[in-house]
Scaffold this motif. Structure first.
Motif, PDB file in Angstrom:
ATOM      1  N   HIS A   1      65.938  71.308  42.263  1.00 17.91           N
ATOM      2  CA  HIS A   1      65.113  71.582  41.247  1.00 17.91           C
ATOM      3  C   HIS A   1      65.861  71.462  39.953  1.00 17.91           C
ATOM      4  CE1 HIS A   1      62.835  73.559  44.532  1.00 17.91           C
ATOM      5  NE2 HIS A   1      64.115  74.034  44.846  1.00 17.91           N
TER       6      HIS A   1
ATOM      7  N   GLU B   1      68.872  80.102  45.319  1.00 22.09           N
ATOM      8  CA  GLU B   1      67.496  80.514  45.895  1.00 22.09           C
ATOM      9  C   GLU B   1      67.248  81.025  47.190  1.00 22.09           C
ATOM     10  OE1 GLU B   1      64.213  77.808  44.956  1.00 22.09           O
ATOM     11  OE2 GLU B   1      65.161  76.253  46.387  1.00 22.09           O
ATOM     12  N   HIS B   2      68.252  80.557  47.944  1.00 15.39           N
ATOM     13  CA  HIS B   2      68.133  80.818  49.494  1.00 15.39           C
ATOM     14  C   HIS B   2      68.754  82.233  49.664  1.00 15.39           C
ATOM     15  CE1 HIS B   2      67.701  76.244  50.220  1.00 15.39           C
ATOM     16  NE2 HIS B   2      66.827  76.601  49.420  1.00 15.39           N
TER      17      HIS B   2
ATOM     18  N   HIS C   1      70.313  71.087  45.642  1.00 11.34           N
ATOM     19  CA  HIS C   1      70.370  71.115  47.289  1.00 11.34           C
ATOM     20  C   HIS C   1      71.297  70.163  47.643  1.00 11.34           C
ATOM     21  CE1 HIS C   1      67.751  74.327  47.218  1.00 11.34           C
ATOM     22  NE2 HIS C   1      66.468  73.698  47.025  1.00 11.34           N
TER      23      HIS C   1
ATOM     24  N   ARG D   1      58.899  64.761  48.115  1.00  8.61           N
ATOM     25  CA  ARG D   1      59.933  65.720  47.745  1.00  8.61           C
ATOM     26  C   ARG D   1      59.874  66.720  48.477  1.00  8.61           C
ATOM     27  NH1 ARG D   1      62.698  69.455  47.863  1.00  8.61           N
ATOM     28  NH2 ARG D   1      63.205  70.809  46.332  1.00  8.61           N
TER      29      ARG D   1
HETATM   30 ZN    ZN Z   1      64.678  74.700  46.786  1.00  7.75          ZN
END
Ligand code: ZN
Ligand code: 2HG
Length: 465
Positions: free
Chosen positions: A377, A423-424, A384, A328
């Motif tokens: 996630h 989250e980015h 993603h 992963r």
């Molecule tokens: Zn991630």
């Protein structure tokens, strides 16, 4: 804003920082001018590497009086271009402010400078029998200040939450050169508006984080990893529901067969299961007592009987746990050579099936001839979606095509109340799409807040808002 440093400012920076603290050679300009996105040609006018908060304040004051834009810079592992300097900005790197300043084992906290590398902080906590639980593949080079500025997530958010949950104190230099000492490591402090939370995730547009106090926790007892071969993404959601009920979960991740295939061929790894499956779930849990193993067995049997899982493998030791995690964690680095178009999207966990149904249709029609790599996630509702650039297409043509599909994808997300950047962060990459997740009123409010902290607009201009 000036794209070239005025001579008088150059002279003052040289005097303040010395030759090792002020770099203008071509190699440094390229290295410090970009992050992992590679979306823009790096073109900073210089790089400053202060060693103290006083020096950061002096740099900000100089930048303010000479109208020079600053790009605060951490480990530059970001994926939204937040740390890119492509327009003659001065990069302010925290790399030399990298010390762990102290650990309080009773209060279970750690104080460090902003440039401390995540893995170093994790190790310092481990030395005291404690844990800093925010973790991701780039922990060897990302820095705490950057993690806080982007409110980094990672692989165990389902258990521990995002970076925001772990910041109990922050020192920040604003665009006026003022030093804010926010929340001072307190666990309880209800004294009005909490500016600490404005700074977390602000991507360097409100202030420069120079120091942080982080909460620590007890490491999990005997973590184990289960990898499951799954026929569809919807089946993964049924598995998630049962895992949530039966296991003390630490992570619930997924990846597609194409993602696995790329990692296995690039690194010569073993297939985790005998057969191949369209998707895989990676479940990490804490073996709090020997009963957990029996519960895992019962859970896998139930999932197989229901047709949600075809096969499973469980780690029996630390080496096996680590090698299953590689399947992963190595995906993002492995596919980087195809200059992927990245989407980091989220909905509530409950809305994931609705999102999947609509996105899968979109992919079938709009990305029919392209390689689509799914992972993420999924236990946090965060997917993603990476589209790989084929050799036959120029990167520009490819990016344009993907952008047009993104607007359709983001319309679906807006409909479901989801996020265009889970989250980015927003940086440069998602700026034009911010309106799909935030209202115009909110964006205007963000701009007015920025003016309060940075009246001359010298901090990371052009990013986020
Ligand atoms: Zn991630
Ligand atoms: C991950 O979850 C990172 O591996 C990177 O957030 C995701 O490269 C990406 O799209």
């Amino acid at each position: 804003m000036k794209a070239v440093l005025p001579d008088v400012m150059t002279a003052k920076l040289q005097e303040l920082l010395g030759p090792s603290g002020f770099l203008t050679d071509a190699e440094s300009l390229t290295a410090y001018g970009q992050d992992w996105t590679r979306i823009a040609e790096p073109a900073p006018s210089g790089v400053v590497l202060p060693t103290s908060t006083t020096q950061v304040q002096a740099i900000v004051s100089l930048a303010r009086s000479h109208k020079v834009a600053l790009v605060p810079s951490g480990g530059r592992t970001g994926l939204s271009g937040g740390a890119v300097a492509a327009r003659g900005e001065l990069v302010l790197s925290l790399a030399r402010m990298n010390k762990v300043l102290g650990i309080d084992p009773v209060g279970r906290s750690l104080t460090c400078e902003a440039g401390a590398v995540t893995a170093m902080v994790q190790e310092a906590a481990r030395d005291q029998g404690l844990m800093y639980p925010v973790d991701f593949a780039s922990s060897g080079s990302s820095q705490i200040g950057g993690n806080i500025a982007t409110n980094a997530g990672g692989i165990q958010v389902i258990r521990y939450g995002m970076t925001r949950n772990w910041v109990t104190g922050l020192k920040v230099v604003t665009g006026t050169g003022e030093l804010l000492d926010l929340n001072k490591g307190l666990l309880k402090n209800n004294t009005g508006l909490d500016f600490r939370h404005l700074m977390i995730g602000s991507e360097g547009v409100l202030g420069i984080i120079v120091e942080a106090t982080l909460a620590l926790t007890t490491p999990p007892a005997n973590p184990k990893v289960l990898v499951l071969g799954v026929p569809s993404m919807n089946a993964i959601m049924s598995v998630l529901e049962h895992c949530q009920a039966a296991l003390p979960l630490l992570a619930f991740e997924f990846f597609s067969d194409l993602a696995l295939d790329k990692v296995i061929s690039a690194h010569g790894l073993q297939q985790p299961l005998q057969g191949r499956y369209p998707f895989y779930a990676l479940v990490e849990f804490e073996e709090v007592n020997p009963d957990v193993d029996r519960e895992v067995l019962a859970l896998v049997e139930k999932c197989m009987a229901s047709g949600w899982v075809g096969d499973a493998v469980l780690s029996h030791n630390e080496a096996q746990r680590r090698s299953l995690w590689r399947l992963r964690e190595d995906i993002s680095g492995t596919i980087a050579r195809w200059t992927p178009y990245k989407n980091d999207i989220a909905t509530t966990v409950a809305q994931v099936p609705a999102l999947l149904a609509r996105v899968e249709k979109l992919i079938e029609t709009r990305y029919a001839d392209l390689e689509v790599v799914w992972y993420g996630h999924i236990g946090d509702g965060n997917l993603h979606l990476n589209i790989l650039c084929p050799e036959t297409m120029s990167v520009d043509e490819f990016q344009q095509h993907c952008k047009s599909v993104s607007t359709e994808l983001f319309t679906i997300l807006a409909d479901l109340g989801g996020s265009v950047s889970a989250e980015h962060g927003v940086g440069l990459l998602k700026k034009e799409f911010l309106g799909y997740s935030r209202s115009q009123f909110e964006i205007d409010l963000m701009r007015s807040i920025k003016r309060e902290f940075d009246p001359d607009g010298i901090l990371n201009p052009g990013k986020v808002i």
